[in-house]
Design an enzyme around this catalytic site. Structure first.
Site, PDB file in Angstrom:
ATOM      1  N   ARG A 244      42.759  40.996 -46.425  1.00 22.33           N
ATOM      2  CA  ARG A 244      43.265  39.885 -47.242  1.00 22.33           C
ATOM      3  C   ARG A 244      44.369  40.418 -48.142  1.00 22.33           C
ATOM      4  NH1 ARG A 244      42.222  38.162 -52.502  1.00 22.33           N
ATOM      5  NH2 ARG A 244      42.174  35.911 -52.886  1.00 22.33           N
ATOM      6  N   LEU A 245      45.578  39.907 -47.970  1.00 24.31           N
ATOM      7  CA  LEU A 245      46.727  40.350 -48.755  1.00 24.31           C
ATOM      8  C   LEU A 245      46.781  39.543 -50.044  1.00 24.31           C
ATOM      9  CD1 LEU A 245      49.369  40.656 -45.879  1.00 24.31           C
ATOM     10  CD2 LEU A 245      47.829  42.421 -46.787  1.00 24.31           C
ATOM     11  N   ASP A 246      46.260  40.137 -51.098  1.00 25.85           N
ATOM     12  CA  ASP A 246      46.108  39.433 -52.373  1.00 25.85           C
ATOM     13  C   ASP A 246      47.457  39.212 -53.049  1.00 25.85           C
ATOM     14  OD1 ASP A 246      44.419  38.528 -54.702  1.00 25.85           O
ATOM     15  OD2 ASP A 246      45.477  40.201 -55.645  1.00 25.85           O
ATOM     16  N   ALA A 247      47.653  37.970 -53.543  1.00 27.77           N
ATOM     17  CA  ALA A 247      48.844  37.620 -54.339  1.00 27.77           C
ATOM     18  C   ALA A 247      50.138  38.041 -53.651  1.00 27.77           C
ATOM     19  CB  ALA A 247      48.749  38.249 -55.737  1.00 27.77           C
ATOM     20  N   ILE A 248      50.166  37.976 -52.340  1.00 30.70           N
ATOM     21  CA  ILE A 248      51.290  38.506 -51.575  1.00 30.70           C
ATOM     22  C   ILE A 248      52.590  37.762 -51.867  1.00 30.70           C
ATOM     23  CG2 ILE A 248      50.748  37.023 -49.591  1.00 30.70           C
ATOM     24  CD1 ILE A 248      52.132  40.618 -49.438  1.00 30.70           C
TER      25      ILE A 248
END
Length: 603
Positions: A244-248
């Protein structure tokens, strides 16, 4: 007859280098070849550690069996037992077949934001357990792990390096002149964008999108990108299958632009996709972008970017690449607030209109559907779908049900609503007329509807347990999001699950039964087509399928607190099976308040 499934195909060395070179050229220009050499060296160091199960190229990306649990590593506590071990034991005892994967929210040493201000990326918080506990979770299903790559804790060693002027952290952060015009920057918070930091070189002002403890990283420095690729590969070696790419969306910064969804940000996502396709095919990338609907879809390649903004593809152009090269999955962020509006207003027309707007996805792309998560219920995704007065009515109602509203700063410096902070169960307490006796039924209707939609469903642990607002947690921490982040003592939770007539037991049993039915039904394959059936606004009816063999399913929902007539031409004739009861459906003339049906027409 199951749907054809998209397979994970490895990206060979030549194809990978071609793709990587293209992305690096757009990111770093004349430094492209240098950065590519360093990238290839880094990949070679990790190649032997990659899990062999994902490199065969013959595993399906997903199926109807995919349904995920979202939880903190310490959402369940039991004495001195490591919380991650408690979680695994609870899942084995209570939900042995309920979930195909578990998203363990940031489990690293952290300093704030309940884990999203990371101190050490390659360590497990010893208060939770160790990597062995996470690897054991991965043995029983997909492990979803956060790559928190936009920012880092100011207690990290990188930040200590920055303060002392030492490598590597010295060049990891973004210094800005406080007189710079940053008014165009899109903000998710109301805190100052620049944080003054005393250093040996005097006071410097650093970019901090989310808080003064979460200092943004400078991806214009390729050292930062290469470091995070190493971290990503380390997670895969520990058994992670979904990243999961957080705050991408906020990753790349260019003053004078909105600094959200910039072309360089999309190139980083594409490069990460090339890396996982090459090193561990079958790994899924999930982007976390709590933004309006069209912007969210850009991470599946359905829109292109122009001049720092989104530009819709013109008529006749292909919706997306034939072989998508960006994220595999995006969250359906408009779903929670639109569903909340639907069930508190008693009209499903707006939700139906949004569902009808969803584009056909290219192979290898899908959605993650949810109603609640560790964060609040986003307000921004309502832009363009609900008028301001409807949004205000929803916010006021959530206040009445014990919730809060977090704010952000817009381009004019005004504080405007960003998200609603409340547990999903408490949000279902009533309608605009106030609280009523239908809370459990309304709540279950919301979950049944979400589970029926195209994509992969993800249930937050506090939805599974019908958790109430944790107002003590808010008071104790001073953070509004703590209202939805309770830590259960396992004994207390077990007592509620084993006692008669508790909402926790009723909800838990109902959802586990529904999950068991869903995972066996091919019509719920994430790639099965979805169609909204025209109905009066008191009903929402979604058809899944037909599959190649003609099998199809109708998910029917009464979104009101009143019995509604069930008059659908589609239901004429024999042959429908009540999937939940596994018996032929006895035609009903009406549907009770908040009742849902899953009706199957076998092929």
């Amino acid at each position: 007859m199951p749907l054809p499934r998209s397979l994970a195909h490895p990206l060979d060395e030549a194809a990978f280098q071609t793709r990587a070179r293209e992305h690096l050229d757009l990111l770093y220009g004349p430094r492209r070849e240098e950065v590519l050499r360093r990238l290839l060296t880094r990949l070679s160091h990790h190649r032997g550690a990659m899990p062999t199960a994902t490199t065969t190229g013959d595993a399906p990306l997903w199926s109807e069996r995919d349904q995920w649990l979202i939880t903190y590593g310490d959402s369940l506590l039991d004495g001195d037992t490591p919380p991650l071990a408690v979680l695994r034991d609870f899942l084995e005892a209570r939900l042995p077949d309920g979930f195909s994967g578990v998203h363990v929210l940031p489990f690293f040493p952290w300093s704030s934001d309940d884990g999203f201000s990371v101190i050490h990326y390659r360590e497990v918080d010893p208060a939770l357990g160790d990597w062995c506990h996470l690897r054991r979770l991965a043995e029983h299903g997909d492990l979803i792990v956060d790559l928190v790559l936009n920012h880092v804790s100011r207690e990290s060693l990188w930040f200590v390096d920055y303060l002392s002027g030492s490598l590597p952290g010295r060049d990891y952060f973004i210094e800005m002149d406080p007189a710079s015009d940053l008014s165009a920057v899109v903000r998710p918070r109301s805190s100052p964008l620049l944080v003054p930091v005393p250093t040996r070189r005097g006071t410097r002002h650093l970019w901090a999108t989310f808080s003064e403890d979460q200092i943004d990283l400078n991806f214009a420095n390729p050292d930062v990108l290469l470091e995070f690729i190493g971290i990503l590969l380390f997670y895969l070696a520990q058994g992670a299958r979904v990243i999961r790419l957080d705050a991408i969306a906020f990753l790349w910064k260019v003053p004078g632009t909105p600094c959200i969804h910039l072309p360089e940000t999309h190139e980083v996502v594409r490069l990460l996709r090339a890396v996982v396709d090459h090193m561990a095919p079958g790994t899924l990338l999930l982007t976390e972008t709590n933004v309006p609907h069209r912007e969210n879809l850009s991470y599946l390649g359905l829109h292109r970017l122009s001049g720092g903004g989104l530009e819709r593809l013109s008529d006749g152009q292909e919706e997306g690449p034939a072989a998508p090269d960006e994220a595999h999955l995006v969250y359906q962020f408009p779903l929670p607030p639109l569903l909340l509006h639907t069930l508190t207003s008693g009209e499903a027309a707006t939700l139906a209109r949004w569902l009808e707007s969803l584009p056909a996805l290219p192979p290898g792309c899908s959605y993650v559907n949810f109603t609640a998560s560790h964060d609040g219920i986003g307000v921004r995704p309502l832009e363009g779908w609900l008028p301001d007065h409807e949004v205000e009515a929803l916010l006021e109602l959530m206040h009445r049900f014990g919730g809060f509203v977090s704010m952000r700063t817009d381009s004019l410096g005004r504080d405007i609503p960003y998200e609603i902070n409340i547990t999903w169960f408490e949000a279902m307490k009533g309608t605009r007329r106030g609280a009523d006796p239908w809370q459990v039924e309304r709540f279950l209707c919301s979950q049944h509807l979400m589970l029926a939609l195209q994509g992969i469903p993800a249930l937050y642990v506090h939805s599974l347990t019908a958790t109430l607002n944790d107002l003590e947690g808010v008071e104790r921490s001073g953070r509004l999001r703590a209202i939805n982040r309770r830590r259960w003592q396992r004994r207390e939770l077990e007592e509620l699950l084993d006692s008669r007539n508790t909402p926790t037991r009723e909800v838990f049993l109902a959802l586990t039964r529904r999950l068991a039915v869903r995972r066996r039904e091919p019509c719920f394959h994430p790639d099965a087509t979805q169609r909204v059936v025209p109905t009066p606004p008191a009903l929402l009816v979604v058809e899944r399928g037909p599959l190649p063999d003609g099998r199809r399913l109708l998910a029917i929902h009464n979104v009101t607190d009143r019995r509604q007539p069930l008059e659908l031409d589609l239901l004429d004739g024999p042959g429908w099976i009540d999937l939940l009861e596994d018996v032929p459906w006895a035609r009903e003339a009406s549907l009770a308040p908040y009742r849902s049906l899953w009706l199957l027409a076998p092929g």
